[in-house]
Design an enzyme around this catalytic site. Structure first.
Site, mmCIF file in Angstrom:
data_model
loop_
_atom_site.group_PDB
_atom_site.id
_atom_site.type_symbol
_atom_site.label_atom_id
_atom_site.label_comp_id
_atom_site.label_asym_id
_atom_site.label_seq_id
_atom_site.Cartn_x
_atom_site.Cartn_y
_atom_site.Cartn_z
ATOM 1 C CB ALA A 221 44.997 41.807 42.519
ATOM 2 C CD GLN B 211 38.472 45.600 44.435
ATOM 3 O OE1 GLN B 211 37.810 45.568 43.407
ATOM 4 N NE2 GLN B 211 39.163 44.565 44.868
ATOM 5 C CG HIS C 286 41.290 45.454 42.203
ATOM 6 N ND1 HIS C 286 42.208 44.453 42.328
ATOM 7 C CD2 HIS C 286 40.253 44.927 41.474
ATOM 8 C CE1 HIS C 286 41.755 43.360 41.713
ATOM 9 N NE2 HIS C 286 40.582 43.627 41.195
ATOM 10 N N GLY D 29 34.265 34.692 47.696
ATOM 11 C CA GLY D 29 33.619 35.371 46.587
ATOM 12 C C GLY D 29 32.378 34.666 46.093
ATOM 13 C CE1 TYR E 110 39.617 45.634 36.313
ATOM 14 C CE2 TYR E 110 40.323 43.758 37.624
ATOM 15 C CZ TYR E 110 39.408 44.355 36.777
ATOM 16 O OH TYR E 110 38.292 43.665 36.386
#
Length: 392
Positions: free
Chosen positions: A191, A113, A189, A327, A194
């Protein structure tokens, strides 16, 4: 593509668990539908080089259909924490190669990621002490974690158009570095506050040039990054993570639906490996993504509610997603998938103060369901000789 089969350890007399069915993701054949979600754990060294502990951590979790690594800085300017790993130096690439080789040897698959902190950075968390950059000079107001404790945020410097172009190139360079490091692909990333999200949101993008203003300006940077990364490594090895309406890190999106619909319309022709969407209780992000995205959809509900085996399976049974990212259960359960197949409940996290420290404790000392506590089959035990003050 759905290629459903029963898991070899699944009870043949029970209704098949959809999480244990197989799936073809571009060039990868996934043995199950569980994606290990990216989670910041801060076990790299101060040069952003992955450590032996990280190799053990990811290898333990190789049973996931796909691992998405913790957020990796694509450049020094994109670094959020001092012990966050990077992909912008030869040493970092070599360190990640040790991780990916071990994961592959254990039968796993892993994407990197790429995570640019934008305004979330801090001089104390960068080796060069540099000021963070962002779409606009809008600082966070919450305290920032450093190795010396929490400190006040600093105002970021607004990127020039030339710097934006250079940042897009850094994403592409990091994606190429990820493949050299042995990753099977990369996830951008976009989302959770960021840098791409900062361009999308109303309160963090105050620009009046081609990268601000209306929808076409706000989505321009995320589109350019996605196009550049897809061109660098092949679209079928690229995923994009989005979280429409997510307020993490003080983000404000007054009407996210038309912005993200246009974003998806522009990137759909690229043929990405997947779209990874975080559900939000205030915004029907997954339902909108299912409507607007015809490719593989990875669903995540764990940002705002605890993921359970039942809620994860329901995403697939209800057709809301093709794959499910998990997660926090992976913190305490290196064998999430194996527990599903054996009908063993997921263990609870026993110590929450060790998520973001630098040692083995709370990281690689959780056992599999068929192992003695504290061994995890990797040679690391419950001691924590590297422990620093926990980030709380």
């Amino acid at each position: 593509m759905d290629t459903s089969t029963k898991h070899p350890n699944e009870d043949p007399n029970q209704t098949p668990n959809p999480l244990l069915s197989t799936y073809d993701l571009g060039p990868l054949h996934l043995p199950n539908r569980v994606v290990m979600a990216p989670m910041t754990r801060l076990r790299a060294d101060r040069d952003g080089v992955p450590t032996e502990l990280m190799t053990a951590y990811y290898t333990q979790r190789a049973g996931a259909g796909l691992i998405v690594s913790e957020g990796i800085a694509p450049s020094m300017a994109g670094q959020q924490y001092l012990t966050e790993p990077g992909l912008y130096s030869a040493e970092q690439v070599r360190g990640w190669r040790r991780v990916t080789d071990a994961v592959h040897a254990a039968g796993g698959r892993i994407f990197a990621q790429l995570m640019h902190a934008g305004r979330g950075g801090h001089p104390a968390n960068r080796p060069d002490g540099g000021t963070p950059v962002a779409p606009s000079a809008v600082p966070r107001t919450d305290l920032v974690h450093t190795l010396d404790g929490k400190v006040a945020p600093v105002s970021p410097r607004a990127l020039t158009t030339g710097e934006i172009a250079r940042t897009v190139t850094e994403y592409a360079d990091a994606a190429r570095a990820a493949l050299r490091a042995g990753f099977d692909g990369v996830e951008i990333h976009g989302a959770n506050g960021y840098l791409p999200h900062q361009f999308l949101a109303d309160n963090t993008n105050l620009r009046t040039d081609a990268y601000g203003g209306g929808t076409s300006g706000r989505i321009r940077f995320p589109v350019e990054v996605t196009e550049a990364v897809a061109d660098a490594v092949g679209a079928d090895r690229v995923g994009l993570r989005l979280s429409p309406g997510n307020r993490q890190f003080e983000m404000v999106e007054r009407d996210p639906a038309p912005v993200y619909r246009e974003l998806l319309r522009l990137i759909a022709p690229l043929g990405l490996a997947y779209l990874h969407v975080t559900e939000d209780p205030r915004h029907p992000a997954l339902a909108e993504a299912r409507r607007d995205w015809s490719g593989t959809l990875v669903g995540n509900t764990g940002e705002h509610e605890a993921t359970t085996p039942q809620s994860a399976a329901a995403l697939l049974d209800g057709g809301r997603a093709d794959l499910v990212s998990v997660g926090r259960p992976y913190i305490a359960n290196p064998d999430v998938v194996e527990r599903l197949a054996a009908g063993v409940p997921w263990a609870e996290i026993r110590e929450k103060n060790f998520h973001y420290t630098s040692g083995a404790r709370g990281y690689v000392d959780y056992p599999g369901h068929d192992e003695a506590d504290g061994t995890s089959g990797n040679g690391f035990v419950g001691g924590n000789e590297y422990l620093v003050a926990p980030l709380t």
